[in-house]
Design a protein around this motif. Structure first.
Motif, PDB file in Angstrom:
ATOM      1  N   ALA A 232       0.834  -1.211   0.000  1.00 23.65           N
ATOM      2  CA  ALA A 232       0.000   0.000   0.000  1.00 23.65           C
ATOM      3  C   ALA A 232       0.865   1.257   0.000  1.00 23.65           C
ATOM      4  N   THR A 233       0.363   2.296  -0.634  1.00 20.69           N
ATOM      5  CA  THR A 233       1.140   3.527  -0.778  1.00 20.69           C
ATOM      6  C   THR A 233       1.243   4.335   0.513  1.00 20.69           C
ATOM      7  N   ASP A 234       0.528   3.941   1.580  1.00 20.33           N
ATOM      8  CA  ASP A 234       0.672   4.668   2.844  1.00 20.33           C
ATOM      9  C   ASP A 234       1.800   4.108   3.713  1.00 20.33           C
TER      10      ASP A 234
ATOM     11  N   LEU B  14      10.085 -11.083   2.419  1.00 21.39           N
ATOM     12  CA  LEU B  14       8.652 -10.908   2.585  1.00 21.39           C
ATOM     13  C   LEU B  14       7.948 -12.012   1.822  1.00 21.39           C
ATOM     14  N   ALA B  15       7.228 -12.881   2.539  1.00 19.00           N
ATOM     15  CA  ALA B  15       6.598 -14.090   2.010  1.00 19.00           C
ATOM     16  C   ALA B  15       7.696 -15.074   1.616  1.00 19.00           C
ATOM     17  N   THR B  16       7.300 -16.301   1.300  1.00 18.25           N
ATOM     18  CA  THR B  16       8.313 -17.319   1.008  1.00 18.25           C
ATOM     19  C   THR B  16       9.043 -17.071  -0.307  1.00 18.25           C
TER      20      THR B  16
ATOM     21  N   VAL C 129       3.520  -9.595  -1.532  1.00 21.36           N
ATOM     22  CA  VAL C 129       3.669  -8.648  -0.417  1.00 21.36           C
ATOM     23  C   VAL C 129       2.284  -8.135  -0.048  1.00 21.36           C
ATOM     24  N   SER C 130       1.945  -8.229   1.232  1.00 25.74           N
ATOM     25  CA  SER C 130       0.652  -7.748   1.706  1.00 25.74           C
ATOM     26  C   SER C 130       0.608  -6.226   1.677  1.00 25.74           C
ATOM     27  N   ARG C 131      -0.617  -5.691   1.692  1.00 21.78           N
ATOM     28  CA  ARG C 131      -0.749  -4.226   1.711  1.00 21.78           C
ATOM     29  C   ARG C 131       0.013  -3.627   2.895  1.00 21.78           C
ATOM     30  N   HIS C 132      -0.081  -4.241   4.035  1.00 25.37           N
ATOM     31  CA  HIS C 132       0.698  -3.880   5.222  1.00 25.37           C
ATOM     32  C   HIS C 132       1.344  -5.174   5.694  1.00 25.37           C
ATOM     33  N   HIS C 133       2.630  -5.336   5.407  1.00 24.22           N
ATOM     34  CA  HIS C 133       3.292  -6.635   5.556  1.00 24.22           C
ATOM     35  C   HIS C 133       4.100  -6.761   6.848  1.00 24.22           C
TER      36      HIS C 133
ATOM     37  N   VAL D 297       8.629  -6.706  13.067  1.00 24.39           N
ATOM     38  CA  VAL D 297       7.391  -7.389  13.449  1.00 24.39           C
ATOM     39  C   VAL D 297       6.620  -7.766  12.185  1.00 24.39           C
ATOM     40  N   ASN D 298       6.295  -9.044  12.049  1.00 20.84           N
ATOM     41  CA  ASN D 298       5.465  -9.502  10.939  1.00 20.84           C
ATOM     42  C   ASN D 298       4.007  -9.170  11.247  1.00 20.84           C
ATOM     43  N   ILE D 299       3.288  -8.580  10.284  1.00 21.14           N
ATOM     44  CA  ILE D 299       1.856  -8.323  10.450  1.00 21.14           C
ATOM     45  C   ILE D 299       1.071  -8.893   9.261  1.00 21.14           C
ATOM     46  N   SER D 300       1.672  -9.813   8.531  1.00 16.51           N
ATOM     47  CA  SER D 300       1.072 -10.374   7.320  1.00 16.51           C
ATOM     48  C   SER D 300       0.806 -11.867   7.454  1.00 16.51           C
ATOM     49  N   ALA D 301      -0.305 -12.307   6.878  1.00 20.51           N
ATOM     50  CA  ALA D 301      -0.589 -13.740   6.816  1.00 20.51           C
ATOM     51  C   ALA D 301       0.401 -14.454   5.893  1.00 20.51           C
TER      52      ALA D 301
END
Length: 100
Positions: free
Chosen positions: A30-32, A87-89, A42-46, A60-64
């Motif tokens: 995400a651009t924010d 970020l992610a596998t 990559v999640s919007r907030h990863h 800190v991971n905040i992504s599924a």
């Protein structure tokens, strides 16, 4: 503190950011976010880099989809100078440099 995105093919730096030791640095699609990475995995907030006066930077991971250090999924970890996160596998690698 600086974050450097490394090429997946040859680990050559392709993008970098520098931050003062304060608050939270958000990483995601995400651009924010302060670090914006355009990748489907990559999640919007990863993930977040959080500054603590006593402990320094914490990742800190905040992504599924997960955040990985040396192939191991993490929930929260102290940031070490030169550490490489993924970020992610199969997502982008980021090297973190901490100036003391």
């Amino acid at each position: 503190m600086s974050a450097i995105v490394l090429s997946l093919l040859n680990s050559v730096p392709v993008q970098s950011w520098t931050f003062e030791p304060e608050g939270v640095v958000r990483i995601g699609r995400a651009t924010d976010n302060q670090v914006v990475l355009f990748s489907a995995v990559v999640s919007r907030h990863h993930a977040e880099l959080r500054w603590h006066e006593v402990n320094g930077w914490q990742l800190v991971n905040i992504s599924a989809n997960g955040t990985y250090v040396e192939g191991e999924a993490i929930k929260e970890i102290a940031v070490a100078n030169g550490m490489v996160i993924r970020l992610a596998t199969s997502g982008p690698k980021i090297q973190i440099a901490v100036k003391t």
